[in-house]
Write an enzyme that holds these catalytic residues in place. Structure first.
Site, PDB file in Angstrom:
ATOM      1  N   ILE A  63      -0.860   2.568   9.544  1.00  0.00           N
ATOM      2  CA  ILE A  63      -1.710   1.339  11.039  1.00  0.00           C
ATOM      3  C   ILE A  63      -0.706   1.314  12.070  1.00  0.00           C
ATOM      4  O   ILE A  63      -1.451   1.817  12.839  1.00  0.00           O
ATOM      5  CB  ILE A  63      -1.579  -0.069  10.608  1.00  0.00           C
TER       6      ILE A  63
ATOM      7  N   THR B  93       5.276   0.426   1.896  1.00  0.00           N
ATOM      8  CA  THR B  93       4.054   0.340   1.085  1.00  0.00           C
ATOM      9  C   THR B  93       3.113   2.078   1.513  1.00  0.00           C
ATOM     10  O   THR B  93       2.359   1.670   0.294  1.00  0.00           O
ATOM     11  CB  THR B  93       3.556  -1.005   1.602  1.00  0.00           C
ATOM     12  N   THR B  94       3.105   1.749   3.168  1.00  0.00           N
ATOM     13  CA  THR B  94       2.738   3.161   3.169  1.00  0.00           C
ATOM     14  C   THR B  94       2.796   4.692   2.025  1.00  0.00           C
ATOM     15  O   THR B  94       1.526   5.385   1.642  1.00  0.00           O
ATOM     16  CB  THR B  94       2.745   4.022   4.602  1.00  0.00           C
TER      17      THR B  94
ATOM     18  N   GLU C  81      10.560   0.351  13.344  1.00  0.00           N
ATOM     19  CA  GLU C  81      10.676   0.486  12.469  1.00  0.00           C
ATOM     20  C   GLU C  81      12.091   0.408  12.293  1.00  0.00           C
ATOM     21  O   GLU C  81      13.224   1.013  12.171  1.00  0.00           O
ATOM     22  CB  GLU C  81       9.902   2.167  11.973  1.00  0.00           C
TER      23      GLU C  81
ATOM     24  N   HIS D 218     -10.030   1.518  -6.442  1.00  0.00           N
ATOM     25  CA  HIS D 218     -10.581   0.804  -8.050  1.00  0.00           C
ATOM     26  C   HIS D 218     -11.963   0.193  -7.532  1.00  0.00           C
ATOM     27  O   HIS D 218     -12.197  -0.817  -6.701  1.00  0.00           O
ATOM     28  CB  HIS D 218      -9.603  -0.947  -7.939  1.00  0.00           C
TER      29      HIS D 218
END
Length: 71
Positions: A29, A57-58, A48, A66
């Site tokens: 993002i 997480t990326t 960062e 799902h």
């Protein structure tokens, strides 16, 4: 009418970096926002915590969709 974004000053190891927009987080993002803002003349910086971008997480995302059905 042209809108002016507030300028932020970030101090890093004795150097002062002046930017118009500071994006916190270099995941998918944050990098997407930075890419879109690169089309304009705003001075943008991505902040960062990790040593490289997309290390949180990326990086761990498997790209699975799902369906919500779990028997």
């Amino acid at each position: 009418m042209k809108h002016r974004i507030s300028v932020c000053n970030i101090k890093t190891g004795g150097h002062m970096i002046t930017c118009d927009i500071a994006i916190v987080g270099g995941g998918i993002i944050g990098c997407t926002i930075a890419r879109e803002l690169s089309r304009y003349s705003a001075r943008t910086i991505v902040i960062e915590a990790a040593n490289d971008i997309a290390c949180g997480t990326t990086k761990a995302n498997g790209g699975l969709i799902h369906s919500g059905y779990d028997p």
